[in-house]
Every structure is written in C-alpha cells, then in structure tokens.
Design an enzyme around this catalytic site. Structure first.
Site, mmCIF file in Angstrom:
data_model
loop_
_atom_site.group_PDB
_atom_site.id
_atom_site.type_symbol
_atom_site.label_atom_id
_atom_site.label_comp_id
_atom_site.label_asym_id
_atom_site.label_seq_id
_atom_site.Cartn_x
_atom_site.Cartn_y
_atom_site.Cartn_z
ATOM 1 N N HIS A 73 -1.045 -5.849 2.442
ATOM 2 C CA HIS A 73 -2.336 -6.539 2.484
ATOM 3 C C HIS A 73 -2.186 -7.925 1.872
ATOM 4 O O HIS A 73 -1.795 -8.054 0.710
ATOM 5 C CB HIS A 73 -3.377 -5.737 1.689
ATOM 6 C CG HIS A 73 -4.394 -5.081 2.549
ATOM 7 N ND1 HIS A 73 -4.792 -3.777 2.376
ATOM 8 C CD2 HIS A 73 -5.127 -5.558 3.591
ATOM 9 C CE1 HIS A 73 -5.709 -3.487 3.281
ATOM 10 N NE2 HIS A 73 -5.935 -4.537 4.023
ATOM 11 N N CYS A 94 -7.236 -1.481 8.877
ATOM 12 C CA CYS A 94 -5.894 -1.553 8.279
ATOM 13 C C CYS A 94 -5.424 -0.171 7.864
ATOM 14 O O CYS A 94 -4.289 0.228 8.142
ATOM 15 C CB CYS A 94 -5.890 -2.487 7.067
ATOM 16 S SG CYS A 94 -6.006 -4.222 7.532
ATOM 17 N N GLU A 100 0.829 -1.200 0.000
ATOM 18 C CA GLU A 100 0.000 0.000 0.000
ATOM 19 C C GLU A 100 0.869 1.258 0.000
ATOM 20 O O GLU A 100 1.795 1.393 0.795
ATOM 21 C CB GLU A 100 -0.924 0.004 1.227
ATOM 22 C CG GLU A 100 -1.838 -1.215 1.325
ATOM 23 C CD GLU A 100 -2.925 -1.253 0.251
ATOM 24 O OE1 GLU A 100 -3.076 -0.258 -0.478
ATOM 25 O OE2 GLU A 100 -3.615 -2.285 0.158
#
Ligand code: PCA
Length: 179
Positions: free
Chosen positions: A158, A140, A77
């Site tokens: 993730h 998250c 991410e």
C-alpha cells in the site's frame, strides 16, 4: 533476482474522487523484468482480470500495489481478510455490506513471504516502510485475497497517495531483489 522466477506486478486505476493512482504511476516507472498488469477498481472485475493474467503468465510471485489514502510510510500487508465492505462503492457502483469473499475459505489468508525481513531490508535501504495487518475491506484487500489463493508468494504493498513516485519505485525494486 533469479531469471527463472516469474513475477507479476499489479497496480490499480484511479478510483473515487482521485484523478490518478500512485500505484499506476509506480507501475509505469518500473523497469525490472516483470509482467505488469493494471487492474480496475471493481470487486467483480479485478479478480477476473487477475485470474486471466495468472492463467496466461503462471507467475511464481505476485506483488500487488494500491494507493492508501493516508500515511507517510509504504505498508507491506501481512494478511488479506475474507470480507468486502465499502460505504462508497467501487468504480462499478457496487457497495458490498460485510460480504464474505469466499464463504468456504478461512477468515484471513497470510502471505508466506517474510514481511518483517522484507520491511527491514527496505528500512535499511533508507526507504520508509512498515508492516501492516490490514489492507482494509475494499478492492485492494479483495485482490490480495485472490492473489494469495493462487500463491502464498504474494505481497500487497500500500503506497500513500502523497508519496513521491521515485521512493515508491525504489521500494518495489528493493522487494523484487529478494527473488
Ligand atoms: N486503493 C484502494 C483500491 C484501489 C487502490 O489503489 C484500496 O486501498 O482498497
């Protein structure tokens, strides 16, 4: 990995209808010289637990892992968004409705780590990885925002729910090698 770099690796407990969380399994499997931390899936408590650990261990780098519902690739991410939203609520039953995490902060925070290079390193090692622009608006993303506030040397990873633990563990080990 340089021995003086302090790395904190986090994972989440199960949430919602899930009996397990792949990130927790991967955390258990990691043998590298890192500090490990399991976080509750709670918008309020997860940042508190993370901040206590940051206070105690003073990490230089934070690698956070979480379970993704779908996909066949691990997602690195790039951003954390300054917002919390959830239809189903967290493990405490809290249901935020497009709530800002920190009204004074920017709408998004970005990692300073070279996500494209890290991704290419993983792909070259045969590990199914891709760069992603959104960790969602659930816990998250909330924890990534908190980690990035402490250090931009943070990365959220993730892991798809159905990925095998060994492949995910190798990916985390590959990422740790960078430091
Ligand atoms: N996945 C959720 C929260 C905890 C986890 O493992 C998420 O993607 O926000």
């Amino acid at each position: 990995m340089q021995t003086n770099v302090r790395i904190l690796v986090t994972a989440f407990e199960p949430f919602g209808a899930n009996d397990t969380n792949i990130s927790q399994k991967v955390l258990d499997a990691i043998k590298a010289d890192v500090t490990k931390l399991l976080l509750p899936v709670s918008f309020r408590r997860a940042p508190e637990v993370l901040n206590e650990a940051i206070e105690k261990f003073q990490p230089d780098v934070i690698i956070s892992m979480g379970q993704a519902a779908e996909g066949d690739k691990i997602r690195l991410e790039r951003l954390a968004i300054n917002m919390m939203d959830s239809a189903k609520g967290d493990n405490d039953g809290y249901i935020p409705d497009e709530e800002l995490i920190c009204p004074e902060a920017s709408l998004a925070l970005k990692t300073a780590l070279p996500v494209k290079q890290l991704c290419a390193d993983c792909v070259n090692a045969g590990l199914p990885t891709k760069v992603s622009n959104s960790a969602g608006l659930y816990v998250c993303n909330r924890i990534y925002f908190e980690a990035l506030r402490h250090t931009t040397n943070s990365l959220f990873v993730h892991i798809p729910k159905n990925m095998d633990v060994e492949t995910a563990k190798q990916t985390i080990n590959q990422l740790i090698k960078y430091f």
